[in-house]
Scaffold this active site. Structure first.
Site, PDB file in Angstrom:
ATOM      1  N   GLY A 237       0.816  -1.203   0.000  1.00 17.36           N
ATOM      2  CA  GLY A 237       0.000   0.000   0.000  1.00 17.36           C
ATOM      3  C   GLY A 237       0.847   1.249   0.000  1.00 17.36           C
ATOM      4  O   GLY A 237       1.988   1.248  -0.493  1.00 17.36           O
ATOM      5  N   SER A 238       0.324   2.309   0.572  1.00 18.46           N
ATOM      6  CA  SER A 238       1.007   3.592   0.528  1.00 18.46           C
ATOM      7  C   SER A 238       2.183   3.631   1.496  1.00 18.46           C
ATOM      8  O   SER A 238       2.194   2.936   2.524  1.00 18.46           O
ATOM      9  CB  SER A 238       0.034   4.715   0.876  1.00 18.46           C
ATOM     10  OG  SER A 238      -0.252   4.721   2.270  1.00 18.46           O
ATOM     11  N   GLU A 257       5.659  -3.610   0.532  1.00 16.83           N
ATOM     12  CA  GLU A 257       5.801  -3.226  -0.878  1.00 16.83           C
ATOM     13  C   GLU A 257       4.992  -1.949  -1.014  1.00 16.83           C
ATOM     14  O   GLU A 257       3.765  -1.970  -0.933  1.00 16.83           O
ATOM     15  CB  GLU A 257       5.290  -4.345  -1.787  1.00 16.83           C
ATOM     16  CG  GLU A 257       5.719  -4.186  -3.237  1.00 16.83           C
ATOM     17  CD  GLU A 257       4.777  -3.292  -4.018  1.00 16.83           C
ATOM     18  OE1 GLU A 257       5.157  -2.122  -4.277  1.00 16.83           O
ATOM     19  OE2 GLU A 257       3.678  -3.747  -4.351  1.00 16.83           O
ATOM     20  N   LEU A 258       5.701  -0.831  -1.208  1.00 18.44           N
ATOM     21  CA  LEU A 258       5.080   0.485  -1.129  1.00 18.44           C
ATOM     22  C   LEU A 258       5.047   1.166  -2.495  1.00 18.44           C
ATOM     23  O   LEU A 258       4.971   0.504  -3.524  1.00 18.44           O
ATOM     24  CB  LEU A 258       5.818   1.320  -0.082  1.00 18.44           C
ATOM     25  CG  LEU A 258       5.948   0.651   1.296  1.00 18.44           C
ATOM     26  CD1 LEU A 258       6.786   1.489   2.239  1.00 18.44           C
ATOM     27  CD2 LEU A 258       4.582   0.351   1.906  1.00 18.44           C
ATOM     28  N   GLU A 386       4.588  10.073  -6.016  1.00 19.27           N
ATOM     29  CA  GLU A 386       3.932   9.086  -6.864  1.00 19.27           C
ATOM     30  C   GLU A 386       2.594   9.640  -7.340  1.00 19.27           C
ATOM     31  O   GLU A 386       1.780  10.081  -6.530  1.00 19.27           O
ATOM     32  CB  GLU A 386       3.711   7.797  -6.069  1.00 19.27           C
ATOM     33  CG  GLU A 386       3.034   6.693  -6.857  1.00 19.27           C
ATOM     34  CD  GLU A 386       2.827   5.441  -6.021  1.00 19.27           C
ATOM     35  OE1 GLU A 386       3.001   4.338  -6.549  1.00 19.27           O
ATOM     36  OE2 GLU A 386       2.495   5.574  -4.830  1.00 19.27           O
TER      37      GLU A 386
END
EC number: 1.2.1.9
Length: 489
Positions: A237-238, A257-258, A386
């Protein structure tokens, strides 16, 4: 058009507590992201459901750890077979709950099948090693063997942008190694995860407490992070949420996992302009750019810049935006109108600071036009952060080293790509780009589900990809032995 939206949602959904379907007193509405209408509802787990699930996972730890490899493989193969049988149905769920174009949803189902298939094979390949430990006179006759053991109960929090396959990348490795788990799917897209629950509930080889799948509020989900009975937390996620969760996770191992800000360098047209542009379009606009490895920054060698820019604009203008249930739709709605507004604000900020809109740039409700921006300054939000939308920033560069340096000029480091026919530049990029993966002659949005996948810097830590996720769910134990063969008569 495939089967209708109303027909596909006629069945009732349950949450899963210790392998069993369960109704709830409160419900979470699921909306069709194209129409904005509520199309079904799923049970909302209570704090009591969460506590029961954690207790169940703890109680199931021994039974899960002693499952035979063939039993773990069988459970995973059941998921493979059922997803194959229900592939179109599940693809429709994905499109409804996420707004993902149906052709991409079908691709996600196939990737999920691959993920579970890989896990079923890896379940039988959890190997140790022999150690020669006679490294000095005092250790003469010493030897050892190692064996890997499941770490214990795993907490899982999955995102909305790949509501099936990113669930698969957490669930499949856990079953493969023998770890019970409790999963919180995204509240925006819970249906795909609950389908996995439906299938796993038929797996008789899994002991009670092997899994729980719980749609729940963010507040009630705090235990997924803080409860010490979990031995590992895996989150996608974020960055804001991820780093906060890591800080509060205590002693448990954390896999994250960002986000990303993926760069692509075009040094050569490989094998030609048309093919290169086709791959760039995919990288920038697949799934409306709602991917951690969405191609956000495009660096093109100065001599090629004009022709790539012109061809790219032409290709972008041909992309169909509309109903994601139609087979030829390329750009569907974003996950929410507020997400689309955030992307629009980034575009406007870039323009205000001097950027040129080459194509696109507008928003209508939850839709953002596929957008190409030129001359975006380094301090624009779209450059620094992002975007997570269908926007690409294009730049010209003079030297390859300059392009690599610019690609590294970010606090993210998930994945990057390079188009070149020069093997020396391939290895220069591989050795100098500060990312978890470099893709050659394709967009940075390429991910194969067996690869190690993850990032550096603010893009996370550890690696997903079935075999690599399994390693984080295993502990290595060593048996030390003194050779006593000379005592045998």
């Amino acid at each position: 058009m495939a089967i209708g939206r109303t027909d596909i949602l006629s069945s009732k959904f349950f949450m899963y507590v210790n392998n069993e379907p369960k109704e709830g007193a409160d419900f979470l509405n699921v909306t069709d992201k194209y129409t904005g209408k509520v199309v079904t509802k799923v049970p909302l787990a209570t704090p009591e459901d969460i506590e029961e699930s954690i207790q169940g996972a703890v109680c199931a730890t021994k039974a899960m750890s002693t499952l035979g490899a063939f039993e773990r493989k069988l459970a995973l193969q059941i998921v493979v077979d059922e997803l194959q049988r229900r592939a179109e149905e599940v693809a429709q769920y994905i499109t409804i709950e996420s707004g993902k174009p149906i052709k991409d949803a079908r691709g996600e189902v196939q990737r999920s099948i691959d993920t579970f298939q890989i896990a079923s094979e890896e379940a039988t390949r959890i190997n140790g090693e022999y150690l020669a430990l006679d490294i000095s006179q005092r250790n003469k006759g010493m030897q050892g063997i190692t064996r890997k053991f499941p770490i214990g109960p795993v907490s899982m929090v999955s995102p909305w942008n790949f509501p099936l396959n990113l669930v698969a990348h957490k669930v499949a490795p856990a079953i493969a190694v023998g770890c019970p788990f409790v999963l919180k799917p995204s509240s925006r897209t819970p249906l795909s995860a609950l389908v996995i629950g439906q299938i796993l509930s038929t797996c008789e080889s899994l002991p009670k407490g092997a899994f729980s799948i719980l749609p729940c509020s963010r507040e009630d989900a705090d235990k997924f992070t803080t409860d010490e009975r979990f031995k590992l937390l895996t989150f996608t996620g974020s960055g804001t949420a991820g780093w906060d969760m890591k800080a509060r996770a205590g002693k448990k191992k954390v896999v994250m996992e960002l986000g990303g800000n993926a760069p692509c360098i075009v040094e050569d047209l490989v094998p030609d302009l048309q093919t290169t542009v086709q791959k760039l379009v995919f990288g920038g606009y697949y799934q409306s750019g709602q991917s951690c490895i969405h191609m956000q920054r495009l660096y093109v060698r100065q001599e090629l810049y004009s022709q790539v820019k012109v061809a790219l604009i032409e290709a972008i203008k041909k992309l169909k935006m509309g109903d994601p249930h139609e087979d030829d739709t390329y750009i569907g709605p974003m996950i929410s109108e507020s997400s689309a507004e955030s992307v629009e604000q980034m575009i406007q900020d870039a323009v205000k600071k001097g950027a040129n809109v080459l194509t696109g740039g507008h928003r209508k409700g939850p839709f953002v036009e596929p957008t190409l921006l030129e001359n975006v300054p380094l301090d624009a939000v779209a450059m620094v952060e992002e975007i997570f939308g269908p926007v690409v920033l294009i730049y010209a560069y003079k030297t390859f080293k300059e392009a690599v340096d610019e690609a590294n000029n970010t606090h993210y480091g998930l994945q990057a790509s390079v188009f070149t026919t020069d093997i020396n530049k391939v290895f220069y990029a591989f050795e100098h780009m500060e990312v978890g993966g470099v893709v050659l002659n394709d967009s940075p949005s390429v991910r194969v589900d067996s690869q190690p996948y993850g990032g550096l810097k603010d893009s996370g830590q550890q690696r997903e990809g079935v075999k690599y996720a399994m390693e984080d769910m295993l502990e290595t134990r060593v048996l030390l032995m003194r050779n006593v063969a000379n005592l045998v008569h």
